[in-house]
Write a protein that holds these residues in place. Structure first.
Motif, mmCIF file in Angstrom:
data_model
loop_
_atom_site.group_PDB
_atom_site.id
_atom_site.type_symbol
_atom_site.label_atom_id
_atom_site.label_comp_id
_atom_site.label_asym_id
_atom_site.label_seq_id
_atom_site.Cartn_x
_atom_site.Cartn_y
_atom_site.Cartn_z
ATOM 1 N N GLN A 1 -33.744 51.877 39.349
ATOM 2 C CA GLN A 1 -34.760 50.973 38.796
ATOM 3 C C GLN A 1 -34.830 51.138 37.291
ATOM 4 O OE1 GLN A 1 -38.776 53.774 39.180
ATOM 5 N NE2 GLN A 1 -38.656 51.950 40.421
ATOM 6 N N GLN B 1 -34.311 61.052 36.270
ATOM 7 C CA GLN B 1 -35.144 60.133 35.506
ATOM 8 C C GLN B 1 -34.697 60.222 34.058
ATOM 9 O OE1 GLN B 1 -39.599 60.110 34.245
ATOM 10 N NE2 GLN B 1 -39.465 58.830 36.080
ATOM 11 N N TYR C 1 -39.966 44.847 35.087
ATOM 12 C CA TYR C 1 -39.475 45.767 36.117
ATOM 13 C C TYR C 1 -38.288 45.137 36.826
ATOM 14 C CZ TYR C 1 -39.206 48.560 40.384
ATOM 15 O OH TYR C 1 -38.760 49.367 41.410
ATOM 16 N N SER D 1 -35.080 46.380 39.844
ATOM 17 C CA SER D 1 -34.462 47.430 40.662
ATOM 18 C C SER D 1 -33.176 46.905 41.280
ATOM 19 C CB SER D 1 -35.424 47.923 41.751
ATOM 20 O OG SER D 1 -35.738 46.892 42.672
ATOM 21 N N HIS E 1 -47.609 53.492 35.775
ATOM 22 C CA HIS E 1 -46.922 53.471 37.062
ATOM 23 C C HIS E 1 -47.099 54.810 37.765
ATOM 24 C CE1 HIS E 1 -42.888 55.702 36.645
ATOM 25 N NE2 HIS E 1 -43.528 55.964 35.539
ATOM 26 N N HIS F 1 -42.725 52.953 44.588
ATOM 27 C CA HIS F 1 -43.116 52.655 43.206
ATOM 28 C C HIS F 1 -44.302 51.698 43.207
ATOM 29 C CE1 HIS F 1 -42.819 51.077 39.066
ATOM 30 N NE2 HIS F 1 -43.019 49.913 39.645
ATOM 31 N N SER G 1 -34.681 55.216 36.698
ATOM 32 C CA SER G 1 -34.663 56.159 37.811
ATOM 33 C C SER G 1 -33.427 55.887 38.655
ATOM 34 C CB SER G 1 -35.917 56.024 38.675
ATOM 35 O OG SER G 1 -37.059 56.426 37.966
ATOM 36 N N ASP H 1 -47.122 49.891 40.039
ATOM 37 C CA ASP H 1 -47.414 49.850 38.604
ATOM 38 C C ASP H 1 -48.548 48.884 38.294
ATOM 39 O OD1 ASP H 1 -46.344 47.174 38.177
ATOM 40 O OD2 ASP H 1 -44.337 48.035 38.168
ATOM 41 N N GLU I 1 -45.019 57.040 41.190
ATOM 42 C CA GLU I 1 -43.939 57.058 42.176
ATOM 43 C C GLU I 1 -44.240 58.153 43.187
ATOM 44 O OE1 GLU I 1 -40.448 57.401 39.789
ATOM 45 O OE2 GLU I 1 -40.879 59.456 39.178
ATOM 46 N N THR J 1 -44.881 46.536 43.551
ATOM 47 C CA THR J 1 -44.597 47.661 44.433
ATOM 48 C C THR J 1 -43.145 47.554 44.888
ATOM 49 O OG1 THR J 1 -45.330 46.480 46.417
ATOM 50 C CG2 THR J 1 -46.975 47.792 45.239
#
Length: 277
Positions: free
Chosen positions: A90, A112, A128, A130, A100, A74, A65, A76, A102, A81
């Motif tokens: 991310q 995306q 994950y 970011s 997940h 976010h 993203s 998941d 968003e 978070t």
């Protein structure tokens, strides 16, 4: 050698209802990948309505993203978070499966993207990562600003370390300006235009077009008309093996697709807000 455009593919206007405008440039009926990329969504919306705001699964891919405007929260099934703002990015390496959601905090503009994982990593443990806008490098040259998220453009390398060699960069060019960029000579690359009109090797591209490029280590690109051009350069090394879609799952065999569906319904990807039960 300069790269040229070998073909142009119009993105599909999936949603256009006065609040949200969503273009899908991959997959298309005539083309399903660009390097490792198998999904390109470009969206704008004004309200807090989202596309993936309800909990949903992914498997077999990396979900990237890149938020150009707005804010999103976010969450998941790994218990992570996060909040993204303008210019943040991310990556969810979904692997064997993750759920997940968003939730937009207001209007947004962004991308995306999915990259398909190599066969050996299709069932990897999900992760994950970011990046804040300040950690994503950029440079200016000849009236152009280039932000490099993955791979290398000129002497600038992006922070995203993806499963396959990948190039992902945003290019913004002032009207009437042009520049030449040094890029990976062998990567399978293309351009997606978000705004303005772009001249790439003598071919003009309008917004909502995905252009596939020939091989070469240079890209000469300019902005025509009166508006600033805003586009994405993306691609990389194609992932070996078949690319099989089943909604949010992308695998290399029918058996793995069936396994992903079972794992989701049996709760093996975890839960988020009670999903999948």
């Amino acid at each position: 050698m300069d790269r040229t455009i070998t073909s142009m593919l119009p993105a599909q206007r999936v949603i256009d209802d006065g609040d949200m405008l969503l273009w899908r440039a991959l997959p298309l009926p005539q083309h399903n990948h660009l390097g490792p990329f198998v999904f390109i969504d470009h969206y704008r919306h004004q309200s807090q309505r989202g596309i993936g705001d309800k909990p949903h699964p992914h498997a077999g891919i990396e979900v990237l993203s890149y938020l150009l405007e707005g804010h999103v929260e976010h969450r998941d099934s790994m218990g992570i978070t996060d909040r993204l703002g303008p210019g943040d990015a991310q990556c969810i390496r979904a692997g064997r499966g993750v759920i997940h959601a968003e939730q937009p905090q207001g209007g947004r503009h962004g991308l995306q993207l999915w990259t398909t994982l190599p066969p050996a990593q299709k069932l990897a443990k999900p992760t994950y990562t970011s990046w804040r806008a300040a950690a994503i490098p950029s440079f200016t040259r000849d009236g152009a600003e280039v932000t490099v998220l993955a791979g290398q453009v000129n002497d600038t390398s992006g922070p995203m370390q993806l499963a396959s060699p990948t190039v992902l960069a945003r290019i913004q060019i002032n009207p009437g300006h042009s520049t030449t960029l040094q890029i990976d000579a062998n990567a399978e690359l293309g351009l997606y235009v978000m705004n303005g009109r772009v001249d790439a090797g003598g071919t003009v591209l309008d917004p909502g077009k995905l252009a596939l490029l020939s091989h070469g280590d240079k890209l000469h690109i300019g902005a025509t008309g009166s508006r600033r051009a805003d586009l994405i350069l993306l691609g990389g090394t194609p992932v070996p093996g078949p690319i099989l879609f089943s909604g949010p799952f992308v695998m290399d065999t029918p058996e793995r697709l069936a396994q992903a569906r079972r794992d989701f319904t049996e709760g093996k990807m975890g839960t988020l807000d009670g999903v999948p039960f």
